[in-house]
Write a protein that holds these residues in place. Structure first.
Motif, PDB file in Angstrom:
ATOM      1  N   PHE A 197      59.454  24.737 -18.394  1.00 18.72           N
ATOM      2  CA  PHE A 197      58.050  24.683 -17.988  1.00 18.72           C
ATOM      3  C   PHE A 197      57.740  25.868 -17.080  1.00 18.72           C
ATOM      4  CE2 PHE A 197      59.346  20.407 -19.006  1.00 18.72           C
ATOM      5  CZ  PHE A 197      58.273  19.879 -19.721  1.00 18.72           C
ATOM      6  N   ILE A 198      56.605  26.503 -17.294  1.00 22.24           N
ATOM      7  CA  ILE A 198      56.258  27.714 -16.565  1.00 22.24           C
ATOM      8  C   ILE A 198      55.964  27.446 -15.092  1.00 22.24           C
ATOM      9  CG2 ILE A 198      53.766  27.708 -16.989  1.00 22.24           C
ATOM     10  CD1 ILE A 198      56.095  30.754 -17.364  1.00 22.24           C
ATOM     11  N   THR A 199      55.437  26.253 -14.778  1.00 20.80           N
ATOM     12  CA  THR A 199      55.195  25.826 -13.398  1.00 20.80           C
ATOM     13  C   THR A 199      55.485  24.330 -13.297  1.00 20.80           C
ATOM     14  OG1 THR A 199      52.873  25.223 -13.743  1.00 20.80           O
ATOM     15  CG2 THR A 199      53.333  27.515 -13.097  1.00 20.80           C
ATOM     16  N   ASN A 200      55.535  23.822 -12.078  1.00 18.88           N
ATOM     17  CA  ASN A 200      55.725  22.379 -11.927  1.00 18.88           C
ATOM     18  C   ASN A 200      54.502  21.603 -12.423  1.00 18.88           C
ATOM     19  OD1 ASN A 200      54.171  23.329  -9.750  1.00 18.88           O
ATOM     20  ND2 ASN A 200      54.937  21.774  -8.343  1.00 18.88           N
ATOM     21  N   TYR A 201      53.288  22.172 -12.242  1.00 12.72           N
ATOM     22  CA  TYR A 201      52.080  21.499 -12.715  1.00 12.72           C
ATOM     23  C   TYR A 201      52.061  21.371 -14.232  1.00 12.72           C
ATOM     24  CZ  TYR A 201      47.140  20.283 -13.209  1.00 12.72           C
ATOM     25  OH  TYR A 201      45.963  19.645 -13.525  1.00 12.72           O
TER      26      TYR A 201
ATOM     27  N   GLU B  36      64.157  29.889 -23.861  1.00 13.30           N
ATOM     28  CA  GLU B  36      63.705  29.880 -25.251  1.00 13.30           C
ATOM     29  C   GLU B  36      62.551  28.905 -25.456  1.00 13.30           C
ATOM     30  OE1 GLU B  36      63.255  31.100 -29.000  1.00 13.30           O
ATOM     31  OE2 GLU B  36      64.573  31.996 -27.497  1.00 13.30           O
ATOM     32  N   ASP B  37      62.581  27.777 -24.759  1.00 13.06           N
ATOM     33  CA  ASP B  37      61.493  26.800 -24.868  1.00 13.06           C
ATOM     34  C   ASP B  37      60.171  27.397 -24.374  1.00 13.06           C
ATOM     35  OD1 ASP B  37      63.075  24.869 -25.981  1.00 13.06           O
ATOM     36  OD2 ASP B  37      63.470  23.820 -24.092  1.00 13.06           O
ATOM     37  N   ILE B  38      60.212  28.117 -23.266  1.00 11.85           N
ATOM     38  CA  ILE B  38      58.995  28.754 -22.751  1.00 11.85           C
ATOM     39  C   ILE B  38      58.494  29.804 -23.730  1.00 11.85           C
ATOM     40  CG2 ILE B  38      58.080  30.268 -20.941  1.00 11.85           C
ATOM     41  CD1 ILE B  38      59.729  28.727 -18.920  1.00 11.85           C
TER      42      ILE B  38
END
Length: 286
Positions: free
Chosen positions: A206-210, A248-250
């Motif tokens: 995930f790019i950020t916690n939000y 890779e997921d991002i």
């Protein structure tokens, strides 16, 4: 008893006549409504020229209790902060989409009102709400008074809000494939995202916690973080992730964002990112 009742009826009848007479006497001869148009300031004229006329967007900085949450301690922006904030929004957001998406793109798909709030919109869980998109028609931007146009990190956080909220508006116009997105990191979403760190969230894809709050916010966060980052900054984000799978997921999520912009709006997302980066540099350098 009958006499008393008779007098009561007479008294009531007289009272009705008295009220009717008073009501007639108090009727105003002229309208009490004020039809005078408020005098526009230089700021109002600037907003008309840069937002209302070219994009049919009203930028609201004057206090209106109907456009904010009255249960929170909020206040209008300082007047001297309004135009600088709107210039940042115009140059980095509006101009970038106009160049890459076409001059009419934002005219057709845009919030019809931007509401500016001066202070912090704090939540009970310790987080801050930086912006709100309401039905695709209004975007509210908070913390206008804290904007420093010479500080790239502050500008990036401020413009992150409208980039994120505008992605929601685009998704409301044309939805993305939520099922395909949800299959990439299905177990990482959580209602307690605010208790997680961004660094730990990136190790989960995930790019950020939000972004962990739900699929829709994940998409908006992924797209908006790329749009507010320079190429070098985004490369550094990916390079800092130790988990190859998470990295890779991002990148898989990034690919969906890029394809969504291409298929839905015939827009080159990377060109949009480059234009936003160029315009951000121009804002900081002015």
């Amino acid at each position: 008893m009958k006499i008393v009742n008779k007098y009561k009826k007479i008294a009531v009848f007289v009272g009705v006549l008295t009220l009717a007479s008073c009501a007639h006497e108090d009727q105003p001869t002229d309208s009490q409504l004020d039809y005078n148009q408020p005098v526009k300031t230089d700021l109002d004229n600037w907003i008309d020229s840069n937002y209302l006329v070219p994009y049919n967007i009203n930028a609201q900085y004057k206090w209106n209790q109907n456009t904010v949450d009255n249960t929170r301690y909020l206040f209008p922006p300082t007047i001297t902060k309004v135009q600088p904030a709107l210039e940042v929004v115009k140059q980095i957001w509006l101009n970038s989409y106009a160049v890459i998406g076409g001059a009419d793109f934002v005219k057709k798909i845009a919030p019809r009102e931007i509401v500016l709030v001066g202070g912090v919109n704090s939540n009970s869980n310790g987080t801050r709400t930086l912006g709100i998109a309401e039905g695709g028609q209004r975007i509210t931007l908070f913390e206008v008074d804290n904007l420093n146009v010479k500080n790239r990190a502050i500008v990036a956080e401020f413009i992150h809000t409208i980039q994120h909220e505008y992605i929601h508006i685009l998704n409301q116009t044309k939805p993305f494939d939520e099922q395909a997105w949800g299959k990439i990191t299905p177990s990482g979403y959580t209602a307690t995202w605010h208790l997680e760190t961004t660094a730990a969230s990136r190790e989960l894809g995930f790019i950020t916690n939000y972004a962990r709050s739900n699929v829709v916010e994940d998409f908006a966060e992924t797209a908006s973080v790329i749009l507010i980052s320079t190429k070098a900054e985004y490369a550094a984000i990916l390079a800092g992730i130790t988990s190859a799978k998470a990295r890779e997921d991002i990148k898989r999520k990034e690919a969906i964002v890029v394809q969504y912009f291409k298929d839905t709006f015939n827009m080159d997302f990377y060109a949009l990112r480059d234009e936003a980066e160029k315009n951000t540099t121009a804002v900081i350098g002015n």
